[in-house]
Design a protein around this motif. Sequence first.
Motif, PDB file in Angstrom:
ATOM      1  N   MET A  23      51.602   4.078  35.867  1.00  0.00           N
ATOM      2  CA  MET A  23      52.083   4.799  37.050  1.00  0.00           C
ATOM      3  C   MET A  23      53.594   4.701  37.176  1.00  0.00           C
ATOM      4  O   MET A  23      54.256   5.686  37.525  1.00  0.00           O
ATOM      5  CB  MET A  23      51.436   4.249  38.319  1.00  0.00           C
ATOM      6  N   TYR A  27      55.915   7.992  37.490  1.00  0.00           N
ATOM      7  CA  TYR A  27      56.681   8.265  38.704  1.00  0.00           C
ATOM      8  C   TYR A  27      58.172   7.991  38.543  1.00  0.00           C
ATOM      9  O   TYR A  27      58.879   7.808  39.524  1.00  0.00           O
ATOM     10  CB  TYR A  27      56.093   7.500  39.888  1.00  0.00           C
ATOM     11  N   SER A  69      44.566   4.184  45.311  1.00  0.00           N
ATOM     12  CA  SER A  69      44.994   3.104  46.187  1.00  0.00           C
ATOM     13  C   SER A  69      44.919   3.627  47.618  1.00  0.00           C
ATOM     14  O   SER A  69      45.532   4.655  47.928  1.00  0.00           O
ATOM     15  CB  SER A  69      46.422   2.696  45.836  1.00  0.00           C
ATOM     16  N   LYS A  86      47.243   6.348  49.263  1.00  0.00           N
ATOM     17  CA  LYS A  86      48.628   6.068  48.885  1.00  0.00           C
ATOM     18  C   LYS A  86      48.937   6.624  47.507  1.00  0.00           C
ATOM     19  O   LYS A  86      49.964   7.234  47.283  1.00  0.00           O
ATOM     20  CB  LYS A  86      48.866   4.547  48.932  1.00  0.00           C
ATOM     21  N   ASP A  87      48.040   6.376  46.551  1.00  0.00           N
ATOM     22  CA  ASP A  87      48.239   6.865  45.186  1.00  0.00           C
ATOM     23  C   ASP A  87      46.923   7.287  44.583  1.00  0.00           C
ATOM     24  O   ASP A  87      45.901   6.618  44.769  1.00  0.00           O
ATOM     25  CB  ASP A  87      48.830   5.758  44.284  1.00  0.00           C
ATOM     26  N   PHE A  89      46.102   8.316  40.668  1.00  0.00           N
ATOM     27  CA  PHE A  89      46.731   8.426  39.358  1.00  0.00           C
ATOM     28  C   PHE A  89      45.666   8.442  38.281  1.00  0.00           C
ATOM     29  O   PHE A  89      44.744   7.634  38.302  1.00  0.00           O
ATOM     30  CB  PHE A  89      47.690   7.251  39.126  1.00  0.00           C
ATOM     31  N   THR A 123      52.201  13.761  48.247  1.00  0.00           N
ATOM     32  CA  THR A 123      52.569  13.806  46.837  1.00  0.00           C
ATOM     33  C   THR A 123      54.009  14.259  46.757  1.00  0.00           C
ATOM     34  O   THR A 123      54.556  14.828  47.716  1.00  0.00           O
ATOM     35  CB  THR A 123      51.633  14.710  46.012  1.00  0.00           C
ATOM     36  N   GLU A 124      54.634  13.995  45.630  1.00  0.00           N
ATOM     37  CA  GLU A 124      56.016  14.398  45.453  1.00  0.00           C
ATOM     38  C   GLU A 124      56.091  15.915  45.315  1.00  0.00           C
ATOM     39  O   GLU A 124      55.189  16.545  44.752  1.00  0.00           O
ATOM     40  CB  GLU A 124      56.615  13.732  44.201  1.00  0.00           C
ATOM     41  N   ASN A 127      55.671  17.265  41.757  1.00  0.00           N
ATOM     42  CA  ASN A 127      54.436  16.994  41.035  1.00  0.00           C
ATOM     43  C   ASN A 127      53.499  18.199  41.136  1.00  0.00           C
ATOM     44  O   ASN A 127      52.526  18.203  41.892  1.00  0.00           O
ATOM     45  CB  ASN A 127      53.784  15.719  41.573  1.00  0.00           C
TER      46      ASN A 127
END
Length: 161
Positions: A23, A27, A69, A86-87, A89, A123-124, A127
């Motif tokens: 990750m 990232y 997560s 949170k994540d 991946f 999310t970014e 992405n």
Amino acid sequence: MAVDVRWATTGDAAALTVMLCEMAVHYRQPPLDSARAMAAARKWLGEESTAYPHFALAFVDGEVAGLASVAIAHPGIDLERLMFLKDLFVREDVRNAGVGRALIGFLAGHCQRDGIGRIDFTTEDWNEGALRFYAGLGAERHGQKIFLRLSGEALEAAARP
């Protein structure tokens, strides 16, 4: 491809370490020291509540393939709790093979069984794969909130009386 998803336990520290290290690279962070990542994984998994673990792991053919997560927050709409993702991946070599969908399905099932009314996540903006994936699930973009962060010196200053 069969995907097995389950809540991580203390025995999954090595698998969690693999995901944390991959990750960081994805990232655009500096590579993590694997020993440091393993120590963090062991600590976090040792602190997990059996009622609300923080990590779900996906496995394909016994190999770790994905990570979610999460945190559970109170209260949500109409006094239902909410899950904050949170994540999410998935390892690059198994992307677009159903691993992310299996993780989301696992989390959504947990929410339905435990009276958790929604899953919120970010999310970014760069992405594009994640944005397409979430749109394909039917996730709605919400513009009502602005993502903010306290870190570094600002966090230190906020902690002072």
